[in-house]
Design a protein around this motif. Structure first.
Motif, PDB file in Angstrom:
ATOM      1  N   ALA A  31      16.909 -20.080  53.232  1.00 15.81           N
ATOM      2  CA  ALA A  31      18.533 -20.133  53.439  1.00 15.81           C
ATOM      3  C   ALA A  31      19.039 -20.960  54.588  1.00 15.81           C
ATOM      4  O   ALA A  31      19.971 -21.336  54.685  1.00 15.81           O
ATOM      5  CB  ALA A  31      18.803 -18.367  53.918  1.00 15.81           C
ATOM      6  N   ALA A  32      18.076 -21.192  55.696  1.00 12.34           N
ATOM      7  CA  ALA A  32      18.494 -22.166  56.548  1.00 12.34           C
ATOM      8  C   ALA A  32      19.546 -21.877  57.506  1.00 12.34           C
ATOM      9  O   ALA A  32      20.492 -22.543  57.684  1.00 12.34           O
ATOM     10  CB  ALA A  32      18.575 -23.667  56.165  1.00 12.34           C
ATOM     11  N   GLY A  33      19.613 -20.480  57.834  1.00  8.20           N
ATOM     12  CA  GLY A  33      20.913 -19.975  58.337  1.00  8.20           C
ATOM     13  C   GLY A  33      22.051 -19.668  57.677  1.00  8.20           C
ATOM     14  O   GLY A  33      23.074 -19.264  58.442  1.00  8.20           O
ATOM     15  N   ASP A  34      22.144 -20.040  56.641  1.00  9.02           N
ATOM     16  CA  ASP A  34      23.457 -19.909  55.675  1.00  9.02           C
ATOM     17  C   ASP A  34      23.553 -18.467  55.383  1.00  9.02           C
ATOM     18  O   ASP A  34      22.672 -17.995  54.708  1.00  9.02           O
ATOM     19  CB  ASP A  34      23.546 -20.516  54.255  1.00  9.02           C
ATOM     20  CG  ASP A  34      24.762 -20.497  53.642  1.00  9.02           C
ATOM     21  OD1 ASP A  34      25.760 -20.012  54.095  1.00  9.02           O
ATOM     22  OD2 ASP A  34      24.556 -21.208  52.580  1.00  9.02           O
ATOM     23  N   GLU A  35      24.740 -17.772  55.862  1.00 14.96           N
ATOM     24  CA  GLU A  35      24.985 -16.439  55.891  1.00 14.96           C
ATOM     25  C   GLU A  35      25.218 -16.016  54.463  1.00 14.96           C
ATOM     26  O   GLU A  35      24.798 -14.958  54.095  1.00 14.96           O
ATOM     27  CB  GLU A  35      26.221 -16.056  56.696  1.00 14.96           C
ATOM     28  CG  GLU A  35      25.846 -15.983  58.001  1.00 14.96           C
ATOM     29  CD  GLU A  35      27.314 -15.249  58.743  1.00 14.96           C
ATOM     30  OE1 GLU A  35      27.915 -14.479  58.389  1.00 14.96           O
ATOM     31  OE2 GLU A  35      27.466 -15.946  59.903  1.00 14.96           O
ATOM     32  N   GLN A  36      25.885 -16.723  53.540  1.00 21.23           N
ATOM     33  CA  GLN A  36      25.626 -16.343  52.038  1.00 21.23           C
ATOM     34  C   GLN A  36      24.340 -16.256  51.630  1.00 21.23           C
ATOM     35  O   GLN A  36      24.197 -15.209  50.649  1.00 21.23           O
ATOM     36  CB  GLN A  36      26.613 -17.346  51.535  1.00 21.23           C
ATOM     37  CG  GLN A  36      27.017 -16.911  49.924  1.00 21.23           C
ATOM     38  CD  GLN A  36      28.380 -17.735  49.369  1.00 21.23           C
ATOM     39  OE1 GLN A  36      28.249 -18.861  49.959  1.00 21.23           O
ATOM     40  NE2 GLN A  36      28.828 -17.459  48.369  1.00 21.23           N
ATOM     41  N   LYS A  37      23.617 -17.214  51.764  1.00 16.84           N
ATOM     42  CA  LYS A  37      22.210 -17.016  51.296  1.00 16.84           C
ATOM     43  C   LYS A  37      21.404 -16.064  51.689  1.00 16.84           C
ATOM     44  O   LYS A  37      20.654 -15.311  50.884  1.00 16.84           O
ATOM     45  CB  LYS A  37      21.699 -18.354  51.367  1.00 16.84           C
ATOM     46  CG  LYS A  37      22.075 -19.825  50.673  1.00 16.84           C
ATOM     47  CD  LYS A  37      21.437 -20.886  50.833  1.00 16.84           C
ATOM     48  CE  LYS A  37      21.957 -21.994  50.083  1.00 16.84           C
ATOM     49  NZ  LYS A  37      21.137 -23.231  50.277  1.00 16.84           N
ATOM     50  N   THR A  38      21.508 -15.754  52.960  1.00 16.27           N
ATOM     51  CA  THR A  38      20.715 -14.486  53.847  1.00 16.27           C
ATOM     52  C   THR A  38      21.209 -13.348  53.093  1.00 16.27           C
ATOM     53  O   THR A  38      20.472 -12.457  52.876  1.00 16.27           O
ATOM     54  CB  THR A  38      20.891 -14.775  55.159  1.00 16.27           C
ATOM     55  OG1 THR A  38      22.084 -14.520  55.475  1.00 16.27           O
ATOM     56  CG2 THR A  38      19.929 -15.956  55.601  1.00 16.27           C
ATOM     57  N   SER A  39      22.371 -13.211  52.963  1.00 13.33           N
ATOM     58  CA  SER A  39      23.167 -12.150  52.356  1.00 13.33           C
ATOM     59  C   SER A  39      22.482 -11.899  51.029  1.00 13.33           C
ATOM     60  O   SER A  39      22.196 -10.694  50.481  1.00 13.33           O
ATOM     61  CB  SER A  39      24.642 -12.053  52.415  1.00 13.33           C
ATOM     62  OG  SER A  39      24.940 -10.921  51.871  1.00 13.33           O
ATOM     63  N   LYS A  40      22.438 -12.708  50.034  1.00 14.04           N
ATOM     64  CA  LYS A  40      22.136 -12.700  48.706  1.00 14.04           C
ATOM     65  C   LYS A  40      20.474 -12.427  48.705  1.00 14.04           C
ATOM     66  O   LYS A  40      20.132 -11.461  48.032  1.00 14.04           O
ATOM     67  CB  LYS A  40      22.286 -14.050  47.999  1.00 14.04           C
ATOM     68  CG  LYS A  40      21.598 -14.032  46.546  1.00 14.04           C
ATOM     69  CD  LYS A  40      22.073 -15.552  45.848  1.00 14.04           C
ATOM     70  CE  LYS A  40      21.677 -15.359  44.454  1.00 14.04           C
ATOM     71  NZ  LYS A  40      21.850 -16.642  43.985  1.00 14.04           N
ATOM     72  N   ALA A  41      19.818 -12.633  49.529  1.00 10.16           N
ATOM     73  CA  ALA A  41      18.248 -12.571  49.761  1.00 10.16           C
ATOM     74  C   ALA A  41      18.037 -11.146  50.163  1.00 10.16           C
ATOM     75  O   ALA A  41      17.166 -10.329  49.684  1.00 10.16           O
ATOM     76  CB  ALA A  41      17.630 -13.604  50.692  1.00 10.16           C
ATOM     77  N   ARG A  42      19.019 -10.808  51.230  1.00  6.79           N
ATOM     78  CA  ARG A  42      18.825  -9.402  51.648  1.00  6.79           C
ATOM     79  C   ARG A  42      19.251  -8.288  50.722  1.00  6.79           C
ATOM     80  O   ARG A  42      18.658  -7.260  50.462  1.00  6.79           O
ATOM     81  CB  ARG A  42      19.763  -9.273  53.001  1.00  6.79           C
ATOM     82  CG  ARG A  42      19.427  -8.114  53.747  1.00  6.79           C
ATOM     83  CD  ARG A  42      20.348  -8.029  55.057  1.00  6.79           C
ATOM     84  NE  ARG A  42      19.963  -9.020  55.796  1.00  6.79           N
ATOM     85  CZ  ARG A  42      21.020  -9.666  56.207  1.00  6.79           C
ATOM     86  NH1 ARG A  42      22.375  -9.648  56.097  1.00  6.79           N
ATOM     87  NH2 ARG A  42      20.582 -10.899  57.230  1.00  6.79           N
ATOM     88  N   LYS A  43      20.112  -8.605  49.887  1.00  7.27           N
ATOM     89  CA  LYS A  43      20.503  -7.911  48.831  1.00  7.27           C
ATOM     90  C   LYS A  43      19.307  -7.540  47.638  1.00  7.27           C
ATOM     91  O   LYS A  43      19.056  -6.495  47.036  1.00  7.27           O
ATOM     92  CB  LYS A  43      21.794  -7.929  48.139  1.00  7.27           C
ATOM     93  CG  LYS A  43      23.125  -7.749  48.980  1.00  7.27           C
ATOM     94  CD  LYS A  43      24.478  -8.284  48.144  1.00  7.27           C
ATOM     95  CE  LYS A  43      25.572  -8.215  49.306  1.00  7.27           C
ATOM     96  NZ  LYS A  43      26.740  -8.605  48.539  1.00  7.27           N
TER      97      LYS A  43
END
Length: 70
Positions: A31-43
């Protein structure tokens, strides 16, 4: 017959949950710190954990419900 089906279904759900958890981990790592990508990964990881719990508890739930009905 039903017990075997639930058991096989449980194994399938567990396997899919583990694959999704690995996929979510890869998404999170890249994700490299991208909040949208980390949120998707967390979900994805949370959904996989919930699916894993349901898959592991499915045989016990079926036994409990079956014994309550009979």
């Amino acid at each position: 017959m039903v017990q075997k089906f639930i058991s096989v279904l449980g194994y399938v759900v567990v396997t899919i949950s583990i694959i999704i958890m690995i996929w979510g981990g890869i998404l999170y790592a890249t994700a490299a710190g991208d909040e949208q990508k980390t949120s998707k990964a967390r979900k994805a990881i949370i959904g996989a954990i919930i699916g894993l719990a349901i898959g592991l508890l499915a045989p016990a739930i079926v036994k409990y419900v079956a014994s309550a009905l009979l």
